[in-house]
Design an enzyme around this catalytic site. Structure first.
Site, PDB file in Angstrom:
ATOM      1  N   HIS A  64      40.344   5.936 -24.675  1.00  0.00           N
ATOM      2  CA  HIS A  64      41.776   5.619 -24.684  1.00  0.00           C
ATOM      3  C   HIS A  64      42.337   5.265 -23.320  1.00  0.00           C
ATOM      4  O   HIS A  64      43.473   4.814 -23.238  1.00  0.00           O
ATOM      5  CB  HIS A  64      42.624   6.670 -25.402  1.00  0.00           C
ATOM      6  CG  HIS A  64      42.297   8.074 -25.077  1.00  0.00           C
ATOM      7  ND1 HIS A  64      41.766   8.947 -25.996  1.00  0.00           N
ATOM      8  CD2 HIS A  64      42.404   8.763 -23.942  1.00  0.00           C
ATOM      9  CE1 HIS A  64      41.578  10.114 -25.427  1.00  0.00           C
ATOM     10  NE2 HIS A  64      41.943  10.040 -24.190  1.00  0.00           N
ATOM     11  N   HIS A  90      44.569   7.877 -14.210  1.00  0.00           N
ATOM     12  CA  HIS A  90      44.224   6.950 -15.297  1.00  0.00           C
ATOM     13  C   HIS A  90      45.302   5.896 -15.434  1.00  0.00           C
ATOM     14  O   HIS A  90      46.361   5.995 -14.787  1.00  0.00           O
ATOM     15  CB  HIS A  90      44.030   7.739 -16.607  1.00  0.00           C
ATOM     16  CG  HIS A  90      45.285   8.419 -17.034  1.00  0.00           C
ATOM     17  ND1 HIS A  90      45.580   9.717 -16.707  1.00  0.00           N
ATOM     18  CD2 HIS A  90      46.369   7.963 -17.719  1.00  0.00           C
ATOM     19  CE1 HIS A  90      46.769  10.036 -17.186  1.00  0.00           C
ATOM     20  NE2 HIS A  90      47.273   8.989 -17.799  1.00  0.00           N
ATOM     21  N   HIS A  92      47.562   2.976 -17.973  1.00  0.00           N
ATOM     22  CA  HIS A  92      48.106   2.507 -19.257  1.00  0.00           C
ATOM     23  C   HIS A  92      48.427   1.031 -19.081  1.00  0.00           C
ATOM     24  O   HIS A  92      48.955   0.644 -18.032  1.00  0.00           O
ATOM     25  CB  HIS A  92      49.372   3.280 -19.628  1.00  0.00           C
ATOM     26  CG  HIS A  92      49.149   4.757 -19.776  1.00  0.00           C
ATOM     27  ND1 HIS A  92      48.838   5.355 -20.975  1.00  0.00           N
ATOM     28  CD2 HIS A  92      49.180   5.757 -18.861  1.00  0.00           C
ATOM     29  CE1 HIS A  92      48.688   6.652 -20.799  1.00  0.00           C
ATOM     30  NE2 HIS A  92      48.886   6.935 -19.517  1.00  0.00           N
ATOM     31  N   GLU A 102      54.239   2.708 -19.509  1.00  0.00           N
ATOM     32  CA  GLU A 102      54.803   3.711 -20.423  1.00  0.00           C
ATOM     33  C   GLU A 102      56.288   3.903 -20.120  1.00  0.00           C
ATOM     34  O   GLU A 102      57.133   3.775 -21.001  1.00  0.00           O
ATOM     35  CB  GLU A 102      54.036   5.030 -20.294  1.00  0.00           C
ATOM     36  CG  GLU A 102      52.585   4.869 -20.728  1.00  0.00           C
ATOM     37  CD  GLU A 102      52.023   6.101 -21.387  1.00  0.00           C
ATOM     38  OE1 GLU A 102      51.898   7.130 -20.695  1.00  0.00           O
ATOM     39  OE2 GLU A 102      51.703   6.039 -22.594  1.00  0.00           O
ATOM     40  N   HIS A 115      48.847   6.939 -13.612  1.00  0.00           N
ATOM     41  CA  HIS A 115      49.264   8.346 -13.599  1.00  0.00           C
ATOM     42  C   HIS A 115      48.264   9.170 -12.796  1.00  0.00           C
ATOM     43  O   HIS A 115      47.072   9.158 -13.122  1.00  0.00           O
ATOM     44  CB  HIS A 115      49.318   8.893 -15.036  1.00  0.00           C
ATOM     45  CG  HIS A 115      50.415   8.299 -15.836  1.00  0.00           C
ATOM     46  ND1 HIS A 115      50.387   8.245 -17.212  1.00  0.00           N
ATOM     47  CD2 HIS A 115      51.594   7.740 -15.446  1.00  0.00           C
ATOM     48  CE1 HIS A 115      51.512   7.678 -17.629  1.00  0.00           C
ATOM     49  NE2 HIS A 115      52.256   7.356 -16.585  1.00  0.00           N
ATOM     50  N   THR A 196      51.835  12.103 -22.463  1.00  0.00           N
ATOM     51  CA  THR A 196      52.217  10.936 -23.270  1.00  0.00           C
ATOM     52  C   THR A 196      51.220  10.672 -24.386  1.00  0.00           C
ATOM     53  O   THR A 196      51.355   9.684 -25.106  1.00  0.00           O
ATOM     54  CB  THR A 196      52.356   9.677 -22.394  1.00  0.00           C
ATOM     55  OG1 THR A 196      51.070   9.332 -21.862  1.00  0.00           O
ATOM     56  CG2 THR A 196      53.346   9.893 -21.260  1.00  0.00           C
TER      57      THR A 196
HETATM   58  S1  B30 Z   1      49.652  11.607 -19.171  1.00  0.00           S
HETATM   59  O1  B30 Z   1      49.610  11.460 -17.744  1.00  0.00           O
HETATM   60  O2  B30 Z   1      50.885  12.121 -19.705  1.00  0.00           O
HETATM   61  N1  B30 Z   1      49.370  10.217 -19.857  1.00  0.00           N
HETATM   62  C1  B30 Z   1      46.505  14.626 -20.281  1.00  0.00           C
HETATM   63  C2  B30 Z   1      46.951  14.526 -18.975  1.00  0.00           C
HETATM   64  C3  B30 Z   1      47.911  13.582 -18.640  1.00  0.00           C
HETATM   65  C4  B30 Z   1      48.417  12.735 -19.602  1.00  0.00           C
HETATM   66  C5  B30 Z   1      47.959  12.807 -20.899  1.00  0.00           C
HETATM   67  C6  B30 Z   1      47.003  13.778 -21.248  1.00  0.00           C
HETATM   68  C7  B30 Z   1      45.511  15.682 -20.619  1.00  0.00           C
HETATM   69  O3  B30 Z   1      45.042  16.393 -19.760  1.00  0.00           O
HETATM   70  N2  B30 Z   1      45.168  15.822 -21.908  1.00  0.00           N
HETATM   71  C8  B30 Z   1      44.320  16.875 -22.394  1.00  0.00           C
HETATM   72  C9  B30 Z   1      42.871  16.634 -22.165  1.00  0.00           C
HETATM   73  N3  B30 Z   1      42.370  15.445 -22.815  1.00  0.00           N
HETATM   74  C10 B30 Z   1      42.140  14.458 -21.920  1.00  0.00           C
HETATM   75  C11 B30 Z   1      41.095  13.537 -21.577  1.00  0.00           C
HETATM   76  O4  B30 Z   1      40.548  13.624 -20.487  1.00  0.00           O
HETATM   77  O5  B30 Z   1      40.710  12.556 -22.303  1.00  0.00           O
HETATM   78  C12 B30 Z   1      41.739  15.633 -24.024  1.00  0.00           C
HETATM   79  C13 B30 Z   1      42.173  14.750 -25.122  1.00  0.00           C
HETATM   80  O6  B30 Z   1      41.386  13.831 -25.487  1.00  0.00           O
HETATM   81  O7  B30 Z   1      43.261  14.845 -25.680  1.00  0.00           O
HETATM   82 CU1  B30 Z   1      40.892  12.335 -24.298  1.00  0.00          CU
HETATM   83 ZN    ZN Z   2      49.031   8.700 -18.631  1.00  0.00          ZN
END
Ligand code: B30
Ligand code: ZN
Length: 255
Positions: A64, A90, A92, A102, A115, A196
């Site tokens: 993603h 990462h 978007h 975003e 981000h 997000t």
């Molecule tokens: S964001 O910056 O708001 N787009 C996470 C951190 C920052 C954002 C979104 C998500 C995060 O740490 N999510 C939980 C861990 N993940 C992340 C991953 O590395 O890749 C697990 C998941 O599945 O939900 Cu895919």
């Molecule tokens: Zn993000």
């Protein structure tokens, strides 16, 4: 290894992930006419962002996004309540026709957004921090299109060809991550929001910088065209649409 959600399904995230239907969700539209100037917002102080070459970093296509793992020696030591350790950055993005930042500014999307994700050191790990109200600090930079290649981003973008398929990764040498951020870190927007992506925990103190960064059209195309998600579908339009503010204040560090 990854949860079964897609950006195409974002309208049903709240049905499958409770927090995605909350009242402090991200991203948001930043309305520059209604933000609140707050002269007391402290200056953001970054430490350890200039990484040695010998420190190799993992760049991964996780299906993603394009994500670069960061060492915890990179930290925010001032600007928030506590010390926040870097974990990953990462991107978007959208398509040449559909700009995919975003956050929007006055209802306008930028072509892309980066981000830089940090977690509160008092929680010991990002897994512990990710669901806490003061768990994460994310620094957001809006990415536009300029005439020249951006040499600082080239360090990441030139390795995209090595991670074109979902779950592939590669190592890249350390570099000065500060150079991915704008020169001026003193002008920013600040609000309380969420991840997000699912599970959309309302754990993020958001900072979106006023100054944007440009990539060349060719560099943006590397993001937009090259990466594939499962079943070789193009990894694109990986942005969530802006969410309702529900009365949240959006602070601004500058006039
Ligand atoms: S964001 O910056 O708001 N787009 C996470 C951190 C920052 C954002 C979104 C998500 C995060 O740490 N999510 C939980 C861990 N993940 C992340 C991953 O590395 O890749 C697990 C998941 O599945 O939900 Cu895919
Ligand atoms: Zn993000």
């Amino acid at each position: 290894s990854h949860p079964h959600w897609k950006h195409d399904d974002q309208n049903v995230w709240p049905a499958n992930f409770y927090h995605c239907g909350g009242t402090s969700q991200s991203p948001i539209n930043i309305n520059t006419r209604t933000v609140i100037f707050d002269p007391s917002l402290p200056k953001i102080n970054l430490e350890g962002y200039d990484l040695p070459c010998k420190q190799s970093l993992k760049l991964k296509n996780n299906g993603h996004t394009l994500q670069l793992s960061l060492p915890e020696t990179m930290r925010i030591v001032q600007g928030f309540n506590g010390v926040f350790l870097a974990k990953q950055l990462h991107f978007h993005w959208g398509t040449p026709e559909i700009p995919g930042s975003e956050h929007t500014v006055d209802n306008t999307h930028f072509p892309a957004e980066i981000h830089v994700v940090h977690y509160n050191s008092k929680y010991g790990s990002i897994d512990q921090a990710v669901s806490q109200p003061d768990g994460l600090v994310v620094l957001g930079v809006l990415l536009g299109i300029g005439l020249h290649d951006n040499e600082n981003y080239e360090k990441i973008l030139s390795s995209i060809k090595n991670v074109s398929t979902e779950d592939s990764d590669t190592e890249i040498p350390g570099f000065n991550v500060r150079l991915l951020l704008p020169d001026n870190l003193e002008r920013f927007y600040r609000y309380n929001g969420s991840l997000t992506t699912p599970p959309c925990f309302q754990s993020v103190t958001w900072t979106v910088f006023n100054e944007s960064i440009t990539l060349s059209r060719k560099q943006m195309a590397m993001l937009e065209d090259t990466l594939k998600a499962h079943h070789s579908h193009s990894l694109t339009k990986n942005f969530r649409i802006p969410q309702p503010l529900h009365g949240r204040p959006v602070l601004c560090s500058f006039r």
